[in-house]
Design a protein around this motif. Sequence first.
Motif: not given
Length: 454
Positions: A398-420
């Motif tokens: 589950r932690i690995r999945d969260a890290i992948e979502r963070i990576e995708q958030g950075f790549a897609n320039q998702i707002p910081t509050d959603l990455v948090a």
Amino acid sequence: MEAICSISTPQGIGAVAIVRMSGDKVFNIADRFFSFDFINLKARMAKYAEFADDENVIDQVVVTKYEGPHSYTGEDMVEISCHGSVYIQQKILQLLIENGCRMAHPGEYSMRAFMNGKMDLPQAEAVGDLIDSHTEASHRLAVNQLKGQFSNKIKELRAQFMVFASLLELELDFSEEDVQFANRDRLQLLLEDLKNEVDTLIASFKMGNAVKNGVPVAIAGKPNVGKSTLLNTLLNDERAIVSDIPGTTRDTIEDTLNLNGTLFRFIDTAGIRNSDDAIENCGIERSYKAIKQADIVLYLIDKQNFNIGQIEDEIHQLQENVSLKDKHLLILMNKIDKITDNQHLDDIKTSYDYLMISAKNGQNIDLLKERLSSYVSQCNMADQVLLTNVRHYDVFLRIRDAIERIEQGFANQIPTDLVAIDVRDALHCLGLVTGEIATDDILNLVFSKFCIGK
């Protein structure tokens, strides 16, 4: 906490048994059964005395007093070492219950130790692993976890995630002013480090679980190459039927062997070949399944009838049905005891690791055992933190999945509050591992596997 009691030694007759109490007023309860002033007995002092109900002596015992928080549970505790008669054990337990105790639930002592801050959840789980350890390797893993090796690794990961989270939160605080405080290059480096740490732990579960429960070793090959003979020789027991008739083994046969402190689970499989026999084909399918689940594959070839290119051909055929990726493959050239003078033992041309053996007369079997032991020792378990627990493994996925979502958030320039949100999810998962965030379901899952006396 209410007073609890239980027998902490295995059921049945023995030389000595231990009856344990923990909780409020256990000193007052114990005081009723001894002629001396138990309440004022010095803490951590063992005293020889008679345990008696009124004037009826039940047994001559050694009683030890532990004052909280300096005890296993962090509460007041009493341990009574009595003779191992079933009657004596049950009689003492009955009297304690009649005078204010109740029977402990499975793992309740360790749960109270966790609740009172004497250990975190991974250390509590290590107690159960320590009790269940059957080999030096599994014992060493449990001791390392009990000493906090795994917990310290979680603390390091949590600290890294906290740095990551603080940088994001700082950016959020000034988001309306269009100021980017978090250096994204630094965040990417931090995230890459976290990803590598988590991936390493996830990958370690295969070995950690194998050492804890036994390293699975599949013995595979064509019919009549000596697989069952090898199993019998390794175990020094007639465990499998040996016959010159091809296809004798129709199902997998499994047994264990302790080699230099590590438990190995050997699985003798049905001979792999094309067959019109429906029952034999079922056995072959089970062979492939066993090979898929194995960490080590011992593939036997009859050296007596060996020809150039046979190893590559047979391994290629095997790989058409099962992946050998991440498995340790060792080719065993068997039946060298039947090699005549005009045949050579050094005419092998292959890129695969191989060993010449005779399963029948035991030639080079000790060398094979050394190879198996070295496979485990190469993992340097003493220097590594290994995942051994399925619960921890699931959480780290589950932690690995969260890290992948963070990576995708950075790549897609998702707002910081959603990455948090994903960062907080990773931190939440780490809390689930250590027990900082512990639901009743998690605690019941962990401690229900313990015996009543622990």
